[in-house]
Design an enzyme around this catalytic site. Structure first.
Site, short mmCIF file in Angstrom:
data_model
loop_
_atom_site.label_atom_id
_atom_site.label_comp_id
_atom_site.label_asym_id
_atom_site.label_seq_id
_atom_site.Cartn_x
_atom_site.Cartn_y
_atom_site.Cartn_z
N GLU A 206 0.71 -1.08 -0.02
CA GLU A 206 0.20 0.07 -0.10
C GLU A 206 0.96 1.30 0.10
O GLU A 206 0.64 2.20 -0.80
CB GLU A 206 -1.01 0.16 1.13
CG GLU A 206 -1.85 -1.09 1.37
CD GLU A 206 -1.29 -2.26 2.28
OE1 GLU A 206 -2.14 -3.12 2.83
OE2 GLU A 206 -0.10 -2.55 2.08
N CYS B 159 -2.01 -3.07 7.61
CA CYS B 159 -1.42 -3.40 8.60
C CYS B 159 -1.90 -2.35 9.55
O CYS B 159 -2.28 -1.05 9.38
CB CYS B 159 0.19 -3.74 8.59
SG CYS B 159 0.89 -1.91 8.18
#
Length: 265
Positions: free
Chosen positions: A40, A66
């Site tokens: 990401e 995360c």
């Protein structure tokens, strides 16, 4: 979504993640997990370097973003980064199987009113097949090792006897209370507490213990799973039972040793 999976397959190692950013259905950036960056972050940085503003962007990621695991970590986690960049819609391919992260990224984004969508079932299945990390917390290969498993719901774990011995056994864990875990019987095992034993070397014949449907073990104690062809000795190293007991997670961390039964040699 298919492009995100293609990016995922570029990741080195066993933890594979791919991400794609799009605006008005046009891809503006891609990224994959590497030794230096999460997927990401790689996609977001690529898009920003190209001059894009991301408030209208949609993020497609093969793995749940995360979250912060340690207060001392210096790099912004992906969930915080997504929020900071103003991304308002995220497609997720697979929940993070790590018990310390599982659904936490989803929850953090949901709490900030981010629109969350799942990949279709066929693509989720493709991710599971192509990403070893999807099975990392539910599959292990002996004859010895260690695992951390999510136990908010009773978890069935498959353990292969060794790299060359493809036989497997299933074991099950659940939470019990503060610093305690339940070990349960499964389709091909029953279980016993190895009372007073604190090290595998102290157990001569694992078959002497009283086997039943379940065994409760505190941290430091050993349980024995009995399979028709092997014993699995498991020592509880950590057990968390959720916020009601002052814990952050529901998990059991253990190390194990497999011993082939003489009758199966």
């Amino acid at each position: 979504m298919e492009l995100a999976i293609q990016e995922m397959e570029k990741s080195p190692g066993t933890t594979k993640v791919g991400a794609v950013l799009a605006i008005n259905d046009q891809v503006i950036a891609t990224g994959f997990k590497s030794k230096t960056s999460h997927a990401e972050r790689a996609a977001i940085e690529q898009a920003k370097n190209a001059g894009f503003k991301l408030k209208q962007a949609v993020l497609y990621t093969t793995l749940e973003p995360c979250v912060e695991l340690k207060s001392t970590q210096t790099r912004t986690c992906c969930s915080d980064l997504i929020l900071a960049e103003g991304i308002r819609k995220v497609f997720i391919g697979h929940s993070d199987p790590n018990p310390r992260v599982l659904r936490k990224g989803w929850r953090q984004l949901c709490d900030e009113d981010i629109e969350l969508r799942d990949f279709p079932e066929d693509l989720r299945r493709m991710i599971e097949e192509r990403n070893p990390f999807a099975r990392f917390f539910s599959l292990s290969v002996g004859p010895q090792g260690g695992m951390t498993v999510d136990v908010r719901e009773p978890e069935t774990i498959t353990i292969q006897f060794s790299e060359i011995d493809l036989r497997t056994m299933e074991i099950r864990w659940s939470w019990s209370g503060k610093n305690q875990a339940f070990a349960y019987k499964s389709s091909n095992t029953d279980v016993a507490l190895a009372r007073e034993a604190t090290d595998f070397s102290q157990i001569d014949d694992p078959g002497i213990f009283r086997f039943s449907n379940q065994a409760r073990a505190s941290i430091g104690e050993i349980v024995v799973f009995r399979h028709p062809e092997a014993y699995l000795l498991a020592k509880v190293l950590e057990s968390q039972a959720g916020e009601a007991y002052g814990d952050k997670h529901y998990l059991v961390r253990f190390k194990y040793q497999i011993r082939i039964r003489e009758s199966a040699i």
